[in-house]
Design a protein around this motif. Structure first.
Motif, PDB file in Angstrom:
ATOM      1  N   ASP A  27      -4.215  76.830  57.529  1.00  0.00           N
ATOM      2  CA  ASP A  27      -5.225  75.831  57.625  1.00  0.00           C
ATOM      3  C   ASP A  27      -6.561  76.174  58.336  1.00  0.00           C
ATOM      4  OD1 ASP A  27      -6.450  73.281  57.834  1.00  0.00           O
ATOM      5  OD2 ASP A  27      -5.039  72.232  59.098  1.00  0.00           O
TER       6      ASP A  27
ATOM      7  N   SER B   1      -8.254  60.975  47.954  1.00  0.00           N
ATOM      8  CA  SER B   1      -8.744  62.214  47.345  1.00  0.00           C
ATOM      9  C   SER B   1      -7.744  62.811  46.281  1.00  0.00           C
ATOM     10  CB  SER B   1      -8.960  63.136  48.514  1.00  0.00           C
ATOM     11  OG  SER B   1      -9.355  64.290  48.074  1.00  0.00           O
TER      12      SER B   1
ATOM     13  N   ILE C  42      -6.428  76.439  53.014  1.00  0.00           N
ATOM     14  CA  ILE C  42      -7.259  75.490  53.301  1.00  0.00           C
ATOM     15  C   ILE C  42      -8.459  75.964  53.901  1.00  0.00           C
ATOM     16  CG2 ILE C  42      -7.560  73.180  54.343  1.00  0.00           C
ATOM     17  CD1 ILE C  42      -5.423  73.396  52.280  1.00  0.00           C
TER      18      ILE C  42
ATOM     19  N   HIS D  62     -13.032  75.280  54.057  1.00  0.00           N
ATOM     20  CA  HIS D  62     -14.360  74.421  53.815  1.00  0.00           C
ATOM     21  C   HIS D  62     -15.203  75.535  53.170  1.00  0.00           C
ATOM     22  CE1 HIS D  62     -15.196  75.828  57.810  1.00  0.00           C
ATOM     23  NE2 HIS D  62     -16.552  75.783  57.459  1.00  0.00           N
TER      24      HIS D  62
ATOM     25  N   SER E 186      -6.479  78.746  47.135  1.00  0.00           N
ATOM     26  CA  SER E 186      -7.259  77.946  47.976  1.00  0.00           C
ATOM     27  C   SER E 186      -7.477  76.610  47.589  1.00  0.00           C
ATOM     28  CB  SER E 186      -8.474  78.888  48.308  1.00  0.00           C
ATOM     29  OG  SER E 186      -8.210  79.983  49.121  1.00  0.00           O
ATOM     30  N   VAL E 187      -7.551  75.708  48.678  1.00  0.00           N
ATOM     31  CA  VAL E 187      -7.856  74.289  48.449  1.00  0.00           C
ATOM     32  C   VAL E 187      -9.456  73.898  48.956  1.00  0.00           C
ATOM     33  CG1 VAL E 187      -7.384  71.990  48.676  1.00  0.00           C
ATOM     34  CG2 VAL E 187      -5.735  73.618  48.093  1.00  0.00           C
TER      35      VAL E 187
ATOM     36  N   LYS F 131      -7.330  67.746  52.917  1.00  0.00           N
ATOM     37  CA  LYS F 131      -6.864  69.134  52.725  1.00  0.00           C
ATOM     38  C   LYS F 131      -5.638  69.467  53.631  1.00  0.00           C
ATOM     39  CE  LYS F 131     -10.947  71.175  53.459  1.00  0.00           C
ATOM     40  NZ  LYS F 131     -11.832  70.027  53.805  1.00  0.00           N
ATOM     41  N   SER F 132      -5.924  69.187  54.808  1.00  0.00           N
ATOM     42  CA  SER F 132      -4.721  69.492  56.037  1.00  0.00           C
ATOM     43  C   SER F 132      -3.562  68.627  55.541  1.00  0.00           C
ATOM     44  CB  SER F 132      -5.250  69.418  57.405  1.00  0.00           C
ATOM     45  OG  SER F 132      -6.534  70.285  57.560  1.00  0.00           O
TER      46      SER F 132
ATOM     47  N   GLY G 228     -12.748  71.246  49.590  1.00  0.00           N
ATOM     48  CA  GLY G 228     -13.338  69.827  49.290  1.00  0.00           C
ATOM     49  C   GLY G 228     -14.041  69.421  50.653  1.00  0.00           C
TER      50      GLY G 228
ATOM     51  N   CYS H  20     -11.103  65.256  53.509  1.00  0.00           N
ATOM     52  CA  CYS H  20     -10.874  64.611  52.151  1.00  0.00           C
ATOM     53  C   CYS H  20      -9.221  64.898  52.047  1.00  0.00           C
ATOM     54  CB  CYS H  20     -11.513  65.430  51.036  1.00  0.00           C
ATOM     55  SG  CYS H  20     -10.845  67.150  50.963  1.00  0.00           S
TER      56      CYS H  20
ATOM     57  N   LEU I 295     -10.913  69.414  45.670  1.00  0.00           N
ATOM     58  CA  LEU I 295     -10.413  68.087  45.888  1.00  0.00           C
ATOM     59  C   LEU I 295     -11.877  67.195  45.852  1.00  0.00           C
ATOM     60  CD1 LEU I 295      -7.669  68.066  48.823  1.00  0.00           C
ATOM     61  CD2 LEU I 295      -7.404  68.044  46.465  1.00  0.00           C
TER      62      LEU I 295
END
Length: 273
Positions: free
Chosen positions: A164, A219, A196, A198, A42-43, A51-52, A45, A49, A213
């Motif tokens: 996403d 970023s 991805i 939040h 998982s990312v 991510k997508s 940030g 920033c 990130l």
């Protein structure tokens, strides 16, 4: 040594600044990220920033300004045909039933109609929609539409799954059901997943690794945390464990200042609008 399913090496993406066409805006810079075969990464940030942007690079929908992308050791040239992409926005075609939506990708690939129908029906059953194949998107709840979208992605049997913020619009109960459902399906097939989100809780509960990130512009990763919580996991129950709480504190200590920076940047943009 087995090559990673997906590898981004020193990737940067620069765009024309929407507020000043003569200027340039670097969304991400110096990003190196790997997702191993069968690994769930998982990312997280701050909002905005990039991510997508990274997910679109991994999908082959966006060519990086600099850097390289490889898929199972091979340079990515054009669309990543070994990946399935589940978007945050609705992806179901409103004029097609759930079954027809899940069949669509198979039809585009040239799968014979009878085989496509059988595979689509099987995946609808796997996501709990076996009795709803004749429903149109407007006849389904938000959770049902997400289940259909998940089946639409997985029916193509991709080696890499790109997601996403797929569950961000759902209420918390439905969201946790979908998260557990995804983990069950992933556990059975062990595909590479780049997810991805939040939501830090969601990232930790589902992943093998969490990449953090920084705030933009430019970023870049500022943390890479291994999630050593035992599997299989229930996303609600695991959040009460000492290991989860300790990991959350460690990641939030890195992420908190970046979230505040991102928030201040948003306020400045609004003030200048």
């Amino acid at each position: 040594m087995t090559a990673p399913a997906l590898q981004l090496q020193d990737v940067a993406c620069t765009f024309i600044d929407r507020h000043n066409p003569a200027a340039r805006y670097t969304a991400v810079a110096g990003v190196s990220l790997t997702v191993g075969a069968g690994e769930f990464v998982s990312v997280v940030g701050p909002t905005g920033c990039g991510k997508s942007t990274l997910l679109n690079v991994g999908a082959g929908l966006l060519q990086p300004s600099t850097g390289s992308v490889t898929v199972f050791g091979q340079p990515l040239d054009g669309i990543n045909r070994r990946a399935g992409y589940m978007f945050q926005a609705e992806s179901l075609m409103p004029w097609r039933t759930a079954l027809q939506n899940v069949m669509a990708g198979l039809e585009f690939r040239g799968t014979p109609p009878a085989e496509a129908r059988a595979l689509a029906g099987d995946w609808l059953r796997r996501v709990g929609l076996g009795a709803f194949g004749d429903r149109y998107p407007h006849q389904m709840s938000g959770g049902m539409r997400k289940r259909a979208s998940l089946a639409q992605t997985l029916v193509l049997d991709p080696d890499i799954i790109l997601m996403d913020e797929p569950f961000s619009a759902l209420d918390i109960q439905t969201r946790q059901l979908m998260e557990n459902e995804l983990l069950d399906l992933w556990q059975s097939k062990k595909k590479a997943v780049l997810f991805i989100t939040h939501d830090l809780d969601e990232a930790i509960a589902m992943s093998d690794r969490v990449v953090v990130l920084s705030a933009g512009p430019a970023s870049h990763p500022i943390g890479d945390f291994t999630v050593d919580l035992p599997r299989p996991r229930d996303v609600a129950e695991v959040r009460t464990t000492p290991g989860f709480i300790a990991l959350h504190q460690a990641i939030w200590a890195v992420l908190r200042d970046e979230v505040l920076k991102g928030y201040q940047q948003q306020l400045q943009v609004k003030a200048g609008a």
